[in-house]
Design an enzyme around this catalytic site. Structure first.
Site, short mmCIF file in Angstrom:
data_model
loop_
_atom_site.label_atom_id
_atom_site.label_comp_id
_atom_site.label_asym_id
_atom_site.label_seq_id
_atom_site.Cartn_x
_atom_site.Cartn_y
_atom_site.Cartn_z
N GLY A 1 0.71 -1.62 0.12
CA GLY A 1 -0.15 0.11 0.34
C GLY A 1 1.25 1.43 -0.54
N GLY A 2 -0.13 2.32 0.22
CA GLY A 2 0.81 3.74 -0.04
C GLY A 2 1.49 3.81 1.09
CG MET A 3 1.17 4.54 4.97
SD MET A 3 0.35 4.89 6.12
CE MET A 3 -0.74 6.58 5.75
CB VAL B 1 1.35 -7.04 4.40
CG1 VAL B 1 1.26 -8.40 5.06
CG2 VAL B 1 0.11 -6.04 5.32
CE LYS C 1 0.23 -3.04 9.20
NZ LYS C 1 -0.85 -2.33 10.33
CG ASP D 1 -9.65 2.08 8.76
OD1 ASP D 1 -10.96 2.88 7.94
OD2 ASP D 1 -8.75 1.76 8.42
#
Length: 199
Positions: free
Chosen positions: A38-40, A43, A58, A147
């Site tokens: 993902g953008g950050m 995994v 992660k 979330d």
């Protein structure tokens, strides 16, 4: 490069589409292959050599790990999720850092997420009941997830739903359980950390 904790860190090339890192071990976790990104960060499928079991790792982009307040947020996520011991919540085993790279070792839930899945109402109801039980345990411990969405609900190989990604979690009540707490200013960041597994 090896740090004082025995973590070997070999950064990958920083270009689009390249692995975040490769040929690496983090403390006693061996990194095997990338599962999702993902953008950050990403995994990875990992292996806990101390207990001889598979895990999900992660890993956060090093440049993000240096951002003011990010390490505090990441540690808060790990502690919040680790404190909720429930069959419908992904379990956190370990959180650490190697050469400025933050990582979290978690239970490997390898059945994919609920994102873009068509479910019968009976199956959906079963999942919602299990997730509600996990959220009830989190609330008992004073944690609100904030979330909940299909991509943060992972299925194991038996079809049991597990709630993941406590990156936006916030304390629900004070330690004396007297007053609800408001999230601290600046505690919520735009975007979320990548889901644990998307096989």
């Amino acid at each position: 490069m090896t740090d004082a904790l025995g973590a070997t860190y070999i950064p990958a090339e920083r270009k689009e589409g390249a692995p975040l890192m490769r040929a690496m071990s983090l403390h006693h976790f061996r990194v095997e292959r990338e599962l999702s990104r993902g953008g950050m960060g990403a995994v990875f499928l990992g292996h806990d050599t101390s207990l001889d079991r598979p895990v999900a790792l992660k890993v956060i982009l090093p440049e993000l790990a240096q951002a003011p307040g990010f390490q505090e947020r990441f540690l808060r996520e790990a502690r919040a999720q680790a404190s909720v011991t429930h069959s419908n919540v992904v379990q956190v085993f370990y959180v650490g850092e190697a050469e400025g790279t933050l990582y979290m070792a978690m239970e490997l839930v390898d059945g994919g997420s609920l994102e873009r899945q068509a479910l019968s109402w009976e199956v959906a109801l079963t999942h919602m009941q299990g997730l509600a039980a996990g959220l009830r345990e989190a609330a008992r411990l004073g944690i609100v997830h904030r979330d909940i969405k299909p991509s943060n609900v992972l299925l194991d190989r038996f079809g049991l739903a597990h709630l993941a990604d406590f990156g936006l979690a916030a304390p629900l009540r004070s330690r004396d359980d007297a007053q609800p707490l408001m999230p601290r200013a600046g505690a919520t960041y735009s975007g979320t950390l990548p889901s644990f597994t998307r096989l």
